[in-house]
Enzyme design. Sequence first.
Site: not given
Ligand code: C5P
Length: 246
Positions: A219-220, A129, A65-67, A17, A70, A38, A74, A190
């Site tokens: 991610g973070r 979500t 992850d372009l979801k 991200d 369409d 991702k 397409t 987390r």
């Molecule tokens: O940094 P973090 O661990 O929160 O990143 C989670 C990733 O999962 C991000 O790319 C976020 O867009 C994605 N995501 C999410 N919750 C969702 C769907 C996707 O956190 N319900």
Amino acid sequence: MRNDELNLARKIIIALDVKNREEARAVLESLPAARLFKVGLELYTAEGPAMIDLVKSFGKEVFLDLKLHDIPNTVAGAVKSAVRHGVAMLTLHTSGGREMMKRAVEAARETAEKENKPLPLILGVTVLTSLKDSDLQEIGFSSDARNQVLRLARLAVEAGIEGIVCSPQELEPLRAELGSRVRIITPGIRPAWAEAQDQKRIMTPGEAIKKGADFLVIGRPITQAPVPREAFNRVLEELQSAVKGA
Ligand code: C5P
């Protein structure tokens, strides 16, 4: 890394991200042990398919992850392009309907076979979500979020989709509904030692694996840790104990 560690490392999808190529490169350099990254809307819109090549140039696999959402023709075309780029996984919206999903699955198979490319795992996104029951009502859906998730997941599987993206809270009902064949991916992870940040309904990596997740999007907690590779290893250790204890 031992084989079992390599397999577990492939359960962790690192969310790239970031805004641009330089930042993406820095994350890739900081995580030599990660296997899957991702590429989402922000980075893809900024830098395009070159980001798929960047991840692959590090010897890593891409979760695109372009979801997609369409008309069937397409989406099938976009899936073909993604297969040609050699992505390992990609997402589409299950609310695009049965025909859209079937055409996507067919397009992936045909292109992979004809052009000798790896067949990606196509993952269905059900209800975002960020949407509450009241938001769903507002856009004309009559089920609540939980039932709508299950309904769309069933439809996706009927249409040939082999994986579903869901929140940690949906893991157990979805696993019960879909059985063991379907791959399930969940963000909102987390580790106990990490900050929740803006994630609200969270789960630790070990819990998510025990409740039936095949892949975790993180991610973070890893990318913004003081030493990302140490954070990655801690998550990996947690997965090892979860698998042993299971
Ligand atoms: O940094 P973090 O661990 O929160 O990143 C989670 C990733 O999962 C991000 O790319 C976020 O867009 C994605 N995501 C999410 N919750 C969702 C769907 C996707 O956190 N319900």
